[in-house]
Design a protein around this motif. Sequence first.
Motif, PDB file in Angstrom:
ATOM      1  N   PRO A  38       0.599  -1.310   0.008  1.00 39.73           N
ATOM      2  CA  PRO A  38       0.045   0.068  -0.026  1.00 39.73           C
ATOM      3  C   PRO A  38       0.864   1.302  -0.045  1.00 39.73           C
ATOM      4  CG  PRO A  38      -0.978  -1.536   1.497  1.00 39.73           C
ATOM      5  CD  PRO A  38       0.506  -2.134   1.169  1.00 39.73           C
ATOM      6  N   ASP A  39       1.990   1.214   0.812  1.00 39.71           N
ATOM      7  CA  ASP A  39       2.731   2.566   0.949  1.00 39.71           C
ATOM      8  C   ASP A  39       3.462   2.698  -0.330  1.00 39.71           C
ATOM      9  OD1 ASP A  39       4.358   0.185   1.517  1.00 39.71           O
ATOM     10  OD2 ASP A  39       5.644   1.490   2.537  1.00 39.71           O
ATOM     11  N   ARG A  40       3.504   2.013  -1.523  1.00 39.47           N
ATOM     12  CA  ARG A  40       3.995   2.095  -2.503  1.00 39.47           C
ATOM     13  C   ARG A  40       3.132   2.502  -3.903  1.00 39.47           C
ATOM     14  NH1 ARG A  40       7.585  -2.426  -3.678  1.00 39.47           N
ATOM     15  NH2 ARG A  40       8.119  -1.164  -5.718  1.00 39.47           N
ATOM     16  N   ARG A  41       2.043   2.787  -3.538  1.00 34.84           N
ATOM     17  CA  ARG A  41       1.096   2.955  -4.473  1.00 34.84           C
ATOM     18  C   ARG A  41       0.593   4.327  -4.883  1.00 34.84           C
ATOM     19  NH1 ARG A  41      -3.077  -2.059  -4.996  1.00 34.84           N
ATOM     20  NH2 ARG A  41      -1.574  -3.571  -4.462  1.00 34.84           N
ATOM     21  N   GLY A  42       1.123   5.225  -4.169  1.00 39.72           N
ATOM     22  CA  GLY A  42       0.564   6.510  -4.518  1.00 39.72           C
ATOM     23  C   GLY A  42      -0.545   7.056  -4.110  1.00 39.72           C
ATOM     24  N   ILE A  43      -1.154   6.273  -2.858  1.00 36.33           N
ATOM     25  CA  ILE A  43      -2.683   6.391  -2.835  1.00 36.33           C
ATOM     26  C   ILE A  43      -2.836   7.089  -1.071  1.00 36.33           C
ATOM     27  CG2 ILE A  43      -4.861   5.148  -2.206  1.00 36.33           C
ATOM     28  CD1 ILE A  43      -4.217   3.381  -4.705  1.00 36.33           C
ATOM     29  N   GLY A  44      -3.439   8.046  -0.977  1.00 37.85           N
ATOM     30  CA  GLY A  44      -3.887   8.529   0.185  1.00 37.85           C
ATOM     31  C   GLY A  44      -5.262   7.999   0.483  1.00 37.85           C
ATOM     32  N   MET A  45      -5.560   7.139   1.877  1.00 37.15           N
ATOM     33  CA  MET A  45      -6.814   6.753   1.931  1.00 37.15           C
ATOM     34  C   MET A  45      -7.315   7.122   3.190  1.00 37.15           C
ATOM     35  SD  MET A  45      -8.618   3.966   1.221  1.00 37.15           S
ATOM     36  CE  MET A  45     -10.169   2.874   1.717  1.00 37.15           C
ATOM     37  N   MET A  46      -8.543   7.588   3.332  1.00 37.43           N
ATOM     38  CA  MET A  46      -9.305   8.047   4.471  1.00 37.43           C
ATOM     39  C   MET A  46     -10.438   7.127   4.660  1.00 37.43           C
ATOM     40  SD  MET A  46     -10.924  11.637   5.174  1.00 37.43           S
ATOM     41  CE  MET A  46     -12.490  11.790   5.734  1.00 37.43           C
ATOM     42  N   PHE A  47     -10.183   6.377   5.882  1.00 41.06           N
ATOM     43  CA  PHE A  47     -11.470   5.524   6.277  1.00 41.06           C
ATOM     44  C   PHE A  47     -12.519   5.998   6.816  1.00 41.06           C
ATOM     45  CE2 PHE A  47      -7.295   3.687   6.544  1.00 41.06           C
ATOM     46  CZ  PHE A  47      -7.280   2.484   5.481  1.00 41.06           C
ATOM     47  N   GLN A  48     -13.785   5.136   6.780  1.00 44.99           N
ATOM     48  CA  GLN A  48     -14.921   5.660   7.275  1.00 44.99           C
ATOM     49  C   GLN A  48     -14.940   6.117   8.691  1.00 44.99           C
ATOM     50  OE1 GLN A  48     -18.048   2.761   6.199  1.00 44.99           O
ATOM     51  NE2 GLN A  48     -19.510   3.994   7.153  1.00 44.99           N
ATOM     52  N   ASP A  49     -14.351   5.282   9.564  1.00 48.18           N
ATOM     53  CA  ASP A  49     -14.036   5.713  11.088  1.00 48.18           C
ATOM     54  C   ASP A  49     -12.994   6.634  11.211  1.00 48.18           C
ATOM     55  OD1 ASP A  49     -12.102   3.920  10.619  1.00 48.18           O
ATOM     56  OD2 ASP A  49     -12.642   2.436  12.018  1.00 48.18           O
ATOM     57  N   PHE A  50     -12.640   7.082  10.189  1.00 49.14           N
ATOM     58  CA  PHE A  50     -11.056   7.958  10.292  1.00 49.14           C
ATOM     59  C   PHE A  50      -9.932   7.143  10.729  1.00 49.14           C
ATOM     60  CE2 PHE A  50     -14.541  11.073  11.597  1.00 49.14           C
ATOM     61  CZ  PHE A  50     -15.142  11.533  10.208  1.00 49.14           C
ATOM     62  N   ALA A  51      -9.886   6.126  11.472  1.00 47.16           N
ATOM     63  CA  ALA A  51      -8.677   5.590  12.049  1.00 47.16           C
ATOM     64  C   ALA A  51      -7.696   6.239  12.596  1.00 47.16           C
ATOM     65  CB  ALA A  51      -8.188   4.538  10.681  1.00 47.16           C
TER      66      ALA A  51
END
Length: 193
Positions: A38-51
Amino acid sequence: GSGKSTALRVAAGIQPVDGGAVRINGEVMSSPAIQVPPDRRGIGMMFQDFALFPHLTVLQNVLFGLRKLGRAAALPQARVSLKRVGLDDRENDYPHMLSGGQQQRLALARAIAPRPGIIMLDEPFSSLDARLRESVRSETLAVLRETRATTVIVTHDPEEAMVLGDRIALLRKGRIAQIDSAIAIYRSPIDLN
């Protein structure tokens, strides 16, 4: 139940695939044989519960995703992200000290801090009350436009999709039923289901 959140987790590399492939800019990120972390995909992820990490301060939460930069480079980048979402004056507070809208903005700051090419948000406004949802939604949209990153937002709220989306993909039972602009989907839905 249509696979919206699963699609995001697969694209982000959090969930492996059994068949097919996920490509970003033509490069295979996931397939049964390949799994780019995941850390090498260039994606920022925001989860439903904010995590959010409850034991870390607001600033430390944002710094968490910037560890590879080293502290000297990460600190100013984290502070820029906090300023972008209006939390620069709260960097020493902890997540529990923030309102729901502020927690949502902190999760967004953490997602955009590494300057990803793609930002994915999973039901980002579902935990906010209706009054707060509209203002936080417009603030979030302004921040996302400023980043100029491709953004994928998962929502079950048709109004939210119409307001936020340049293009909308309707999912039904794990399959894409229609992709088009909000106005085209409104005027010419593929069906009335």
